[in-house]
Design a protein around this motif. Structure first.
Motif, PDB file in Angstrom:
ATOM      1  N   THR A 100       0.855  -1.175   0.000  1.00 38.57           N
ATOM      2  CA  THR A 100       0.000   0.000   0.000  1.00 38.57           C
ATOM      3  C   THR A 100       0.896   1.231   0.000  1.00 38.57           C
ATOM      4  OG1 THR A 100      -1.704  -1.148   1.264  1.00 38.57           O
ATOM      5  CG2 THR A 100      -1.830   1.240   1.191  1.00 38.57           C
ATOM      6  N   SER A 140     -10.976  13.825   3.343  1.00 36.75           N
ATOM      7  CA  SER A 140     -10.519  13.364   4.656  1.00 36.75           C
ATOM      8  C   SER A 140      -9.722  14.431   5.388  1.00 36.75           C
ATOM      9  CB  SER A 140      -9.680  12.087   4.508  1.00 36.75           C
ATOM     10  OG  SER A 140      -8.404  12.367   3.954  1.00 36.75           O
ATOM     11  N   SER A 209      -4.370   8.481   4.805  1.00 41.26           N
ATOM     12  CA  SER A 209      -4.309   7.526   5.903  1.00 41.26           C
ATOM     13  C   SER A 209      -3.885   6.160   5.385  1.00 41.26           C
ATOM     14  CB  SER A 209      -5.678   7.417   6.579  1.00 41.26           C
ATOM     15  OG  SER A 209      -5.731   6.298   7.436  1.00 41.26           O
ATOM     16  N   ALA A 210      -3.108   5.423   6.189  1.00 44.36           N
ATOM     17  CA  ALA A 210      -2.702   4.071   5.797  1.00 44.36           C
ATOM     18  C   ALA A 210      -3.892   3.126   5.760  1.00 44.36           C
ATOM     19  CB  ALA A 210      -1.650   3.547   6.765  1.00 44.36           C
ATOM     20  N   ASP A 211      -4.955   3.477   6.440  1.00 47.64           N
ATOM     21  CA  ASP A 211      -6.181   2.655   6.450  1.00 47.64           C
ATOM     22  C   ASP A 211      -7.039   3.054   5.257  1.00 47.64           C
ATOM     23  OD1 ASP A 211      -8.293   1.038   7.103  1.00 47.64           O
ATOM     24  OD2 ASP A 211      -9.084   2.374   8.644  1.00 47.64           O
ATOM     25  N   ASN A 212      -6.708   2.470   4.092  1.00 45.60           N
ATOM     26  CA  ASN A 212      -7.433   2.804   2.861  1.00 45.60           C
ATOM     27  C   ASN A 212      -7.607   1.549   2.012  1.00 45.60           C
ATOM     28  OD1 ASN A 212      -5.264   2.646   0.641  1.00 45.60           O
ATOM     29  ND2 ASN A 212      -4.260   3.969   2.147  1.00 45.60           N
ATOM     30  N   PRO A 213      -8.511   1.569   1.031  1.00 47.86           N
ATOM     31  CA  PRO A 213      -8.807   0.349   0.253  1.00 47.86           C
ATOM     32  C   PRO A 213      -7.902   0.160  -0.950  1.00 47.86           C
ATOM     33  CG  PRO A 213     -10.341   2.070  -0.359  1.00 47.86           C
ATOM     34  CD  PRO A 213      -9.454   2.659   0.719  1.00 47.86           C
ATOM     35  N   SER A 257       1.468  -5.785   2.658  1.00 47.92           N
ATOM     36  CA  SER A 257       0.132  -6.293   2.906  1.00 47.92           C
ATOM     37  C   SER A 257       0.136  -7.691   3.510  1.00 47.92           C
ATOM     38  CB  SER A 257      -0.660  -6.333   1.582  1.00 47.92           C
ATOM     39  OG  SER A 257      -0.089  -7.287   0.698  1.00 47.92           O
TER      40      SER A 257
END
Length: 258
Positions: A100, A140, A209-213, A257
């Protein structure tokens, strides 16, 4: 770059030893190319010879794969592949996740987003998935608001609030780093930032953000999922050596990942 080299079949040589498989893997500049070069080193003792083919944009690697010019590619996330399959009818499928790479905001003239000027120019990628991703990053960060229900592919037409009256310039993703002098800021994919000498951790003024799809994937032609070279390619990529290489080289700007 688009020359055709067929996959070499695994042929018995002597006493049960098989010949190596030769494959071509398409990548984009920056971290995808750098990592795949390391993967090739790990794969060679496993009997897999990887010819890393670098493409300068996001469109050609899928066309080259569909045309049979390469055996796999490693440069895109699932939303981008989904869009390509829908728009171009490619029979391509993912076989593994890779990394990612959070998208960053860069500027030659400002050091934080609060200083973004009223009516200033904001560069974003002109392909639907990365352009939509850029708008989601800006949302965001509280810099705009998008209409409900736009999912992962909003466009500038879906902006319902734009308090700084940002003027969007949609450019080819690879051109954005070279266009910073003509923009107040731009959203740039990590691979193109690195390839242009930008350090995402030090030079970006804001980061997704590292929290992404948007986890990236290895892609092959539909029907090739069980080819004998696929699992060694995945195993080489998912090896502890590659994880250590990524962690050391990119210092948290590229995330694994697995």
């Amino acid at each position: 770059m688009n020359r055709l080299i067929p996959v070499v079949s695994a042929l018995a040589l002597i006493a049960g030893t098989a010949s190596a498989e030769d494959i071509k893997v398409g990548v984009s500049p920056g971290e995808h190319a750098e990592i795949m070069e390391e993967v090739a080193k790990i794969a060679e003792p496993m009997g897999l010879n990887i010819d890393v083919v670098e493409f300068s944009d996001y469109v050609v690697p899928n066309q080259a794969l569909a045309d049979g010019d390469i055996e796999a590619n490693s440069f895109q996330h699932q939303p981008y592949l989904d869009n390509q399959v829908k728009d171009r009818g490619f029979a391509l499928v993912p076989v593994a996740t890779t990394i990612t790479t959070p998208m960053g905001v860069y500027s030659d003239s400002i050091t934080d987003m609060e200083a973004f000027p009223e009516g200033g120019s904001m560069g974003i990628p002109n392909d639907p998935t990365n352009g939509g991703r850029a708008l989601l990053v800006l949302q965001s960060l509280g810099l705009l608001k998008l209409a409900e229900g736009t999912g992962l592919v909003p466009t500038v037409l879906d902006i319902v609030e734009n308090p700084k009256d940002m003027q969007f310039r949609e450019l080819d993703a690879a051109q954005l780093p070279r266009s910073l002098a003509d923009l107040d800021a731009a959203l740039i994919n990590t691979n193109y930032a690195i390839a242009s000498g930008l350090n995402p951790k030090e030079d970006s003024i804001a980061m997704e953000s590292a929290d992404n799809p948007y986890v990236n994937i290895i892609v092959v032609r539909e029907g090739d999922e069980e080819q004998p070279w696929v699992q060694p390619l995945i195993d080489a990529y998912h090896s502890p050596e590659i994880k250590a290489f990524i962690d050391e080289k990119y210092q948290g700007t590229v995330l694994t990942s697995w």
